[in-house]
Design a protein around this motif. Structure first.
Motif, short mmCIF file in Angstrom:
data_model
loop_
_atom_site.label_atom_id
_atom_site.label_comp_id
_atom_site.label_asym_id
_atom_site.label_seq_id
_atom_site.Cartn_x
_atom_site.Cartn_y
_atom_site.Cartn_z
N SER A 173 -7.82 -67.62 68.81
CA SER A 173 -7.97 -66.19 68.53
C SER A 173 -9.44 -65.79 68.57
CB SER A 173 -7.39 -65.84 67.15
OG SER A 173 -8.19 -66.39 66.12
N ARG A 174 -9.68 -64.50 68.69
CA ARG A 174 -11.05 -63.96 68.66
C ARG A 174 -11.67 -64.17 67.28
NH1 ARG A 174 -15.68 -63.03 70.87
NH2 ARG A 174 -14.69 -62.11 72.71
N ASP A 175 -10.90 -64.00 66.21
CA ASP A 175 -11.44 -64.20 64.87
C ASP A 175 -11.92 -65.63 64.69
OD1 ASP A 175 -10.95 -61.59 64.17
OD2 ASP A 175 -9.03 -62.01 63.18
N GLN A 178 -12.85 -67.71 67.09
CA GLN A 178 -14.04 -67.86 67.93
C GLN A 178 -15.28 -67.30 67.25
OE1 GLN A 178 -14.80 -69.28 70.80
NE2 GLN A 178 -16.72 -68.27 71.31
N ASP A 179 -15.16 -66.12 66.65
CA ASP A 179 -16.30 -65.50 65.97
C ASP A 179 -16.73 -66.32 64.75
OD1 ASP A 179 -16.25 -63.49 67.82
OD2 ASP A 179 -15.18 -62.05 66.54
N VAL A 239 -6.00 -67.22 74.91
CA VAL A 239 -7.36 -66.68 74.84
C VAL A 239 -8.32 -67.58 75.60
CG1 VAL A 239 -7.03 -65.49 72.64
CG2 VAL A 239 -7.80 -67.86 72.65
N SER A 295 -18.55 -69.43 66.08
CA SER A 295 -19.83 -69.05 66.66
C SER A 295 -20.86 -68.71 65.59
CB SER A 295 -19.64 -67.84 67.60
OG SER A 295 -20.86 -67.40 68.10
N PHE A 342 -12.78 -67.72 76.51
CA PHE A 342 -14.09 -67.11 76.29
C PHE A 342 -15.14 -67.73 77.21
CE2 PHE A 342 -11.69 -66.81 72.31
CZ PHE A 342 -11.74 -65.44 72.09
N ASP A 362 -21.26 -67.91 71.52
CA ASP A 362 -20.13 -66.98 71.53
C ASP A 362 -19.33 -67.05 72.81
OD1 ASP A 362 -22.35 -66.00 72.85
OD2 ASP A 362 -21.78 -63.91 72.56
#
Length: 240
Positions: A145-147, A149-150, A186, A153, A188, A223
């Motif tokens: 998920s993006r969350d 990944q953030d 997902v 990072s 990135f 990121d």
């Protein structure tokens, strides 16, 4: 005789004219003298009124500054109390979080959502990183998920290995639990403005290519993902 009387009348007429002019001049001078004192008084009154107004404005300004200074002091004290309260609450929350992390994850692990993460301090190649994570009861991190990944990072301030590779089939990237990128949904990968996007399987450092994925590289932030030679030594992230 007529000439004499004529001269006398002329002189009288001339004298009368001069007297009228003198009278007229005296009246004019008197009028000017009367107006000038009145004009000076008016100017003095105006000046005094202006000075009074300026003094009143200065007094009002001093009162306003005094009120603002007082309010500033009160606000500063209130803000100081609020800041101390917030710091105290954060400190308590951090202690609670730390206790929960230790209880649920173990020493050295970070809790995020329902997963625990370990950010290494040493550097290993990708294969050894995978083995170390397995020894600690987990595996190299799988990002879904993006969350997530953030979160990773924000805690990884340099490049770290993640659990993604195409060692078995070139171009078919798989997670360490054998899920494909299509299944997790997902990606990135770093995208270049000019040139080929990641993964680019660069072979100048390793003839076998770049078959393992990492957060960032030696020059760009964490990121985004880069493929790299699996023989390189990097920090790594485990999850359980």
């Amino acid at each position: 005789m007529e000439q004499v009387y004529g001269n006398v009348e002329y002189e009288l007429s001339k004298t009368s004219g001069n007297e009228r002019r003198r009278v007229s001049t005296d009246v004019s001078v008197q009028s000017v003298r009367q107006r000038n004192p009145l004009s000076s008084k008016d100017s003095l009154k105006f000046l005094l009124a202006a000075l009074g107004l300026l003094l009143l404005c200065a007094l009002v300004a001093l009162c306003v500054l005094g009120i603002l200074y007082h309010n500033k002091g009160v606000s500063y004290e209130a803000l100081s109390e609020q800041y101390s309260s917030v710091v105290e609450r954060l400190s308590v929350q951090e202690r609670i979080t730390d206790v929960c992390q230790r209880a649920l994850c173990g020493e050295g692990w970070r809790l995020f959502g329902v997963k625990c993460y370990y950010f290494s301090t040493d550097k290993l190649n990708w294969t050894m990183s995978r083995a170390y994570c397995a020894e600690k009861g987990g595996h190299l991190v799988i990002i879904t998920s993006r969350d997530e990944q953030d979160f990773l990072s924000s805690h990884a301030h340099e490049t770290h290995w993640i659990g993604l590779n195409d060692l078995e089939t070139e171009g078919k990237w798989m997670w360490v639990n054998n899920q494909t990128l299509t299944e997790t949904g997902v990606t990135f990968w770093y995208k270049r403005i000019d040139g080929q996007h990641e993964p680019d399987n660069w072979r100048q450092e390793d003839e076998s290519g770049e078959n393992c994925a990492a957060l960032g590289n030696e020059s760009l932030g964490t990121d985004v993902w880069f493929d790299a030679s699996c023989l390189k030594k990097k920090k790594y992230i485990c999850e359980k």
